[in-house]
Write a protein that holds these residues in place. Structure first.
Motif, PDB file in Angstrom:
ATOM      1  N   SER A  34       6.844  -1.360  -9.340  1.00 36.48           N
ATOM      2  CA  SER A  34       5.618  -2.116  -9.553  1.00 36.48           C
ATOM      3  C   SER A  34       5.628  -3.392  -8.709  1.00 36.48           C
ATOM      4  O   SER A  34       4.587  -3.796  -8.190  1.00 36.48           O
ATOM      5  N   VAL A  35       6.810  -3.999  -8.516  1.00 37.54           N
ATOM      6  CA  VAL A  35       6.882  -5.156  -7.615  1.00 37.54           C
ATOM      7  C   VAL A  35       6.605  -4.722  -6.175  1.00 37.54           C
ATOM      8  O   VAL A  35       5.963  -5.443  -5.406  1.00 37.54           O
ATOM      9  N   LEU A  38       3.012  -4.632  -5.692  1.00 33.99           N
ATOM     10  CA  LEU A  38       2.461  -5.983  -5.532  1.00 33.99           C
ATOM     11  C   LEU A  38       2.676  -6.500  -4.114  1.00 33.99           C
ATOM     12  O   LEU A  38       1.770  -7.085  -3.506  1.00 33.99           O
ATOM     13  N   THR A  41       0.307  -4.905  -1.803  1.00 30.06           N
ATOM     14  CA  THR A  41      -1.005  -5.541  -1.940  1.00 30.06           C
ATOM     15  C   THR A  41      -1.095  -6.784  -1.072  1.00 30.06           C
ATOM     16  O   THR A  41      -2.085  -7.002  -0.357  1.00 30.06           O
ATOM     17  N   LEU A  42      -0.008  -7.597  -1.114  1.00 27.87           N
ATOM     18  CA  LEU A  42       0.021  -8.796  -0.269  1.00 27.87           C
ATOM     19  C   LEU A  42      -0.080  -8.425   1.205  1.00 27.87           C
ATOM     20  O   LEU A  42      -0.840  -9.033   1.962  1.00 27.87           O
ATOM     21  N   THR A  45      -3.562  -7.427   2.156  1.00 27.84           N
ATOM     22  CA  THR A  45      -4.467  -8.580   2.200  1.00 27.84           C
ATOM     23  C   THR A  45      -4.224  -9.403   3.468  1.00 27.84           C
ATOM     24  O   THR A  45      -5.167  -9.864   4.106  1.00 27.84           O
ATOM     25  N   PRO A  50      -8.720  -6.032   2.153  1.00 25.96           N
ATOM     26  CA  PRO A  50      -8.655  -6.237   0.691  1.00 25.96           C
ATOM     27  C   PRO A  50      -9.058  -5.007  -0.107  1.00 25.96           C
ATOM     28  O   PRO A  50      -8.628  -4.862  -1.249  1.00 25.96           O
ATOM     29  N   ALA A  53      -6.072  -3.042  -0.455  1.00 23.30           N
ATOM     30  CA  ALA A  53      -5.186  -3.779  -1.359  1.00 23.30           C
ATOM     31  C   ALA A  53      -5.572  -3.518  -2.814  1.00 23.30           C
ATOM     32  O   ALA A  53      -4.707  -3.344  -3.675  1.00 23.30           O
ATOM     33  N   LEU A  54      -6.894  -3.454  -3.071  1.00 21.90           N
ATOM     34  CA  LEU A  54      -7.341  -3.207  -4.446  1.00 21.90           C
ATOM     35  C   LEU A  54      -6.881  -1.838  -4.945  1.00 21.90           C
ATOM     36  O   LEU A  54      -6.357  -1.716  -6.062  1.00 21.90           O
ATOM     37  N   LEU A  57      -3.222  -1.747  -5.489  1.00 18.41           N
ATOM     38  CA  LEU A  57      -2.881  -2.479  -6.712  1.00 18.41           C
ATOM     39  C   LEU A  57      -3.003  -1.575  -7.929  1.00 18.41           C
ATOM     40  O   LEU A  57      -2.101  -1.519  -8.779  1.00 18.41           O
ATOM     41  N   SER A  61       0.908  -0.614  -8.681  1.00 22.27           N
ATOM     42  CA  SER A  61       1.532  -1.524  -9.633  1.00 22.27           C
ATOM     43  C   SER A  61       1.208  -1.166 -11.075  1.00 22.27           C
ATOM     44  O   SER A  61       1.818  -1.692 -11.982  1.00 22.27           O
ATOM     45  N   ALA A  62       0.259  -0.255 -11.302  1.00 23.22           N
ATOM     46  CA  ALA A  62      -0.063   0.084 -12.690  1.00 23.22           C
ATOM     47  C   ALA A  62       0.221   1.552 -13.000  1.00 23.22           C
ATOM     48  O   ALA A  62       0.955   1.860 -13.931  1.00 23.22           O
ATOM     49  N   PRO A  65       4.290   3.241 -12.144  1.00 20.14           N
ATOM     50  CA  PRO A  65       5.341   2.892 -13.110  1.00 20.14           C
ATOM     51  C   PRO A  65       5.068   3.453 -14.496  1.00 20.14           C
ATOM     52  O   PRO A  65       5.990   3.915 -15.179  1.00 20.14           O
TER      53      PRO A  65
ATOM     54  N   MET B  12       5.256 -17.259  -1.040  1.00 21.97           N
ATOM     55  CA  MET B  12       5.635 -15.845  -0.911  1.00 21.97           C
ATOM     56  C   MET B  12       7.154 -15.700  -0.827  1.00 21.97           C
ATOM     57  O   MET B  12       7.755 -14.903  -1.539  1.00 21.97           O
ATOM     58  N   GLN B  35       9.304  -9.278 -13.515  1.00 22.23           N
ATOM     59  CA  GLN B  35       8.135  -8.545 -13.018  1.00 22.23           C
ATOM     60  C   GLN B  35       6.849  -9.265 -13.414  1.00 22.23           C
ATOM     61  O   GLN B  35       5.907  -9.366 -12.632  1.00 22.23           O
ATOM     62  N   VAL B  42       2.085 -13.373  -7.186  1.00 19.54           N
ATOM     63  CA  VAL B  42       1.244 -12.653  -6.232  1.00 19.54           C
ATOM     64  C   VAL B  42      -0.210 -13.078  -6.383  1.00 19.54           C
ATOM     65  O   VAL B  42      -0.930 -13.266  -5.396  1.00 19.54           O
ATOM     66  N   LEU B  46      -2.446 -14.755  -3.477  1.00 21.09           N
ATOM     67  CA  LEU B  46      -3.724 -14.170  -3.060  1.00 21.09           C
ATOM     68  C   LEU B  46      -4.840 -15.220  -3.093  1.00 21.09           C
ATOM     69  O   LEU B  46      -5.700 -15.248  -2.198  1.00 21.09           O
ATOM     70  N   LEU B  49      -4.385 -17.302  -0.051  1.00 20.22           N
ATOM     71  CA  LEU B  49      -4.774 -16.570   1.156  1.00 20.22           C
ATOM     72  C   LEU B  49      -6.300 -16.539   1.292  1.00 20.22           C
ATOM     73  O   LEU B  49      -6.842 -16.728   2.395  1.00 20.22           O
ATOM     74  N   TYR B  58     -12.055 -12.292  -1.113  1.00 19.75           N
ATOM     75  CA  TYR B  58     -10.652 -11.926  -1.345  1.00 19.75           C
ATOM     76  C   TYR B  58     -10.176 -12.364  -2.728  1.00 19.75           C
ATOM     77  O   TYR B  58      -9.168 -11.876  -3.223  1.00 19.75           O
ATOM     78  N   VAL B  61      -9.399  -9.652  -5.493  1.00 26.88           N
ATOM     79  CA  VAL B  61      -8.084  -9.006  -5.619  1.00 26.88           C
ATOM     80  C   VAL B  61      -7.207  -9.807  -6.580  1.00 26.88           C
ATOM     81  O   VAL B  61      -6.526  -9.245  -7.450  1.00 26.88           O
ATOM     82  N   LEU B  68      -4.502  -7.191 -14.507  1.00 25.31           N
ATOM     83  CA  LEU B  68      -3.586  -6.046 -14.654  1.00 25.31           C
ATOM     84  C   LEU B  68      -2.166  -6.483 -15.008  1.00 25.31           C
ATOM     85  O   LEU B  68      -1.451  -5.750 -15.679  1.00 25.31           O
ATOM     86  N   TYR B  76       5.191  -2.294 -20.621  1.00 27.38           N
ATOM     87  CA  TYR B  76       6.653  -2.265 -20.487  1.00 27.38           C
ATOM     88  C   TYR B  76       7.323  -2.693 -21.784  1.00 27.38           C
ATOM     89  O   TYR B  76       8.311  -2.101 -22.206  1.00 27.38           O
TER      90      TYR B  76
END
Lengths: 94, 152
Positions: A34-35, A38, A41-42, A45, A50, A53-54, A57, A61-62, A65, B12, B35, B42, B46, B49, B58, B61, B68, B76
């Motif tokens: 999941s990291v 992320l 995604t960076l 972007t 983007p 990236a969406l 994401l 990341s969802a 995992p 970052m 996590q 992040v 964003l 950025l 942007y 995002v 999320l 988890y």
């Protein structure tokens, strides 16, 4: 100069992917994955995408995992049930 | 490359590097907490950025990450709860760090933004970040080993 950001994001993605391979237990791997989602995604972007990236994401990341964790849980429960059934069969046989 | 992008690059490396280390090593509860901190960092990167590239869309995002991230941590905590029952609890430092980092990034962005709709959006994202972090750290602290789960 914007290349610096791209290089940093790429390095982060590479390091996280290596960590995801190096961690052996699937449940812990899901966290690193999941990291990884992320950091990807960076990266997207920073590369001015983007929309990609969406979707990354949501998937990376969802969903991934969660799927891994659910299947690990189901597999563990099934193997526990098998062990229990074998034990009961042995006890019944003797 | 303006100051916002420099700040994003610093956050970052200095933020996500330690997060990566903590996610890959150590007890399970610390990994989940790392996590959670990773999603927060992040989201902040964003936001920086979006400001640095002067592209307000942007920010969406970052909004999705802010929504999320805590949800993922709750999942988890629910699924890995039985495994991390004996791990040491997180101190109050993680929560304080989350609130401080959010304030340190969102408030300068708000000042640079000026009044308007995007200011409301920024404040909303900051509120979601802080609230989600408080909720997820409580869920992490409350995750105990379950005795009845094996029989289900």
């Amino acid at each position: 100069m914007a290349d610096v950001l791209i290089a940093l994001a790429l390095l982060l993605v590479a390091a996280t992917a290596t960590a995801a391979v190096a961690v052996r237990d699937p449940a812990r791997q899901a966290l690193v994955l999941s990291v990884l989602g992320l950091t990807l995604t960076l990266l997207f972007t920073v590369l001015q995408a983007p929309d990609v990236a969406l979707s990354q994401l949501a998937v990376g990341s969802a969903l991934t995992p969660l799927l891994i964790l659910l299947s690990v849980r189901k597999a563990r429960r099934r193997s526990l049930d098998q062990v229990r059934a074998e034990k009961e069969a042995e006890e019944g046989g003797t | 490359m303006n100051a916002w992008l420099v700040a994003a690059a610093v956050l970052m490396v200095a933020g996500l590097g330690p997060v990566l280390w903590c996610v890959a090593t150590g007890p399970l509860r610390r990994r989940v907490a790392a996590q959670n901190t990773g999603t927060l960092l992040v989201c902040l990167v964003l936001l920086l950025l979006a400001r640095g590239y002067a592209r307000p869309p942007y920010t969406d995002v970052a909004l999705v990450v802010a929504l999320l991230g805590p949800v993922g941590t709750l999942v988890y905590a629910r699924l890995l709860g039985p495994e991390m029952g004996d791990d040491p609890q997180q101190g109050p430092l993680t929560k304080a760090f989350a609130v401080l980092a959010t304030a340190a990034v969102v408030l300068p962005l708000c000042v640079a933004e000026g009044p308007g709709r995007s200011l409301v959006k920024l404040l909303l994202i900051g509120a979601i970040l802080v609230g989600g972090n408080v909720i997820s750290s409580q869920a992490l602290a409350g995750a105990r080993p379950k005795e009845a789960d094996d029989h289900g």
